[in-house]
Design a protein around this motif. Structure first.
Motif: not given
Ligand code: 8BR
Length: 481
Positions: A356-357, A455, A459
């Motif tokens: 996931h990114s 996204v 958040p």
């Molecule tokens: P890790 O904690 O394993 O790095 O994963 C965090 C994941 O949260 C990211 O890969 C991204 O896909 C998701 N993410 C983040 Br950071 N911010 C986000 C947001 N504002 N809205 C949705 N997904 C988010």
């Protein structure tokens, strides 16, 4: 938009399928998170406690452990400068005391991947979530959401039974408290001779590793593991806690072996059961490699990780160039990420690698994986809705509340990244433009799914989203099997 509609259908399909699952086994790590959202004032106060030159020197050292407050300030600065998440261990409670005194926390809540995943699955209404935390203390037990479907094995008179965490804890154990320092995009930072704006929301975690922490399973619970069944899958995490050596003479090898035994026993009790390992940042290269090559490889089906951890994994497996190119991002970032994930699938003999990114997810699937590509894709889309709901509210109370995630738009940046990637895929005949449009990729020795994700622009919190994505996709996949 097409992807919005697909998200919606995938969400309601998964919602209908989840009640048919028997349950999930979740282990090992849970802790209590003390959370503080930093503002610019906090920063100048923190940085003001030290000499700028000292901070600069410590940044150059790049401390791998928080032994004193200066290590913490240096790692915070590094994390903020790059907007990159970091998790740094501390083996004493000194920094905990120091932070309580100089900063304080906003609130505390369930932390640790297994704790977060257990609560999430419990709230999604799974019939049964068997959580197993080797260090379940009374205080820790309170952080499990009590809906009756989260159960923990308890040994009484040599017999194992499942009890709510509040009745299963060990009264003699202390608690593990981690600090999470969150920061926001665009914060101005001036310190140690440099001045910058934080490129994105992220956080620094100081992970508490008390000396008594052991990632293993009680012998009697192991011997009566069948009492935890039936479950459809297992989600294992917390391996980053394993240390090279312990004061009692045990080494990482003992805990690796213990964990492999648990995995093999689960599989022997139910050959259909799928095992997922959720990775997180592991600083120690020896441990990182042992986890990947001894626990994950050949034993588990599915791996969940973020882009940084893809790079870290590639690095210890001997793919340094590819690893750097994943980290550097830039033009070839997503291509390297894709190639890297395929490499992990092959080298570790996995059925599934879910990366996931921010803005998109990639899932590499070994030929012969159990579902159709559409079903696999829909599982990822379901998790994207959950991630959005989690980012929006900082918590998901139930499946109805998770619907809030549907209102969050698909990331424009994610769509753009995918568009750039399309040329690579079609150029290599991995798929036609039409197939790509659906998110399907067909390699010679693997298939893959690529979706843009939702996204949340502002958040509420970012902690736990990665676990939510991996758990959501994995449980939705199991529900379709
Ligand atoms: P890790 O904690 O394993 O790095 O994963 C965090 C994941 O949260 C990211 O890969 C991204 O896909 C998701 N993410 C983040 Br950071 N911010 C986000 C947001 N504002 N809205 C949705 N997904 C988010």
């Amino acid at each position: 938009e097409e992807w919005e509609q697909r998200h919606k259908e995938a969400f309601y399909d998964a919602k209908e399928a989840l009640p048919y699952l028997d349950g999930m086994f979740v282990a090992y790590n849970s802790n209590i998170d003390a959370i503080r959202h930093l503002n610019e004032e906090d920063l100048s106060k923190l940085f003001g406690l030290f000499d700028e030159a000292d901070i600069q020197d410590r940044v150059a050292v790049y401390p791998r452990e928080i032994a004193e407050p200066l290590d913490f300030v240096a790692r915070l600065l590094i994390s903020m400068r790059e907007g990159k998440a970091a998790e740094v261990p501390s083996y004493t409670s000194d920094i905990h005391e120091w932070l309580k005194e100089h900063l304080g926390f906003d609130y505390a809540r369930m932390g640790g991947q297994a704790g977060i995943i257990s609560n999430l699955l419990g709230q999604l209404g799974l019939n049964k979530v068997v959580a197993y935390v080797p260090w379940l203390s009374e205080e820790q037990a309170e952080y499990f959401k009590a809906k009756g479907n989260i159960l923990h094995p308890k040994v009484e008179n040599g017999k194992v039974s499942l009890k709510p965490p509040g009745e299963a804890f060990n009264p003699e154990l202390g608690s593990k408290v981690n600090w999470i320092l969150e920061y926001s995009k665009d914060m101005s930072v001036t310190c140690a001779g440099s001045s910058f704006k934080v490129p994105r929301d992220n956080r620094l975690i100081i992970s508490s590793r008390p000396k008594w922490l052991r990632l293993d399973m009680d012998k009697q619970i192991y011997e009566q593991l069948d009492t935890l069944l039936p479950v459809d899958g297992a989600m294992l995490s917390g391996y980053q806690m394993i240390k090279e050596e312990y004061e009692d003479g045990s080494t990482f090898k003992d805990y690796v072996e213990n964990s492999v035994k648990v995995i093999e026993k689960l599989k022997s009790l139910n050959p259909e059961l799928r095992i997922h390992v959720e990775l997180t940042s592991i600083q120690n290269r020896l441990i990182r490699k042992a986890i990947l090559t001894e626990i994950v490889a050949r034993h588990v089906h599915s791996l969940g990780l973020d882009t940084v951890e893809v790079a870290n994994a590639l690095n210890v497996l001997g793919y340094e160039e590819l690893s750097y190119s994943v980290i550097k991002k830039g033009e070839n970032g997503i291509m390297s990420l894709y190639q890297g994930a395929v490499q992990l699938m092959k080298d570790l003999d996995l059925e599934r690698v879910h990366v996931h990114s921010l803005g998109f997810y990639i899932c590499i699937l070994a030929k012969g994986h159990p579902l159709t590509l559409k079903e696999q894709r829909d599982s990822l889309l379901f998790s994207s809705v959950l991630a959005a709901a989690q980012a929006l509210n900082g918590n998901i109370e139930n499946l109805e509340e998770a619907e809030a995630g549907l209102e969050v738009p698909v990331s424009a940046k994610g769509l753009e990244d995918l568009e750039n990637f399309q040329l690579y895929c079609t150029g290599r005949r991995l798929c036609t433009p039409d197939e790509f449009e659906y998110g399907y990729i067909y390699g010679s020795d693997h298939d893959a799914i690529l979706i843009p994700s939702k996204v949340v622009e502002k958040p509420k919190a970012t902690v736990g989203i990665g676990d939510t994505i991996s758990a959501g996709a994995f449980v939705a996949m199991l529900a379709k099997m």
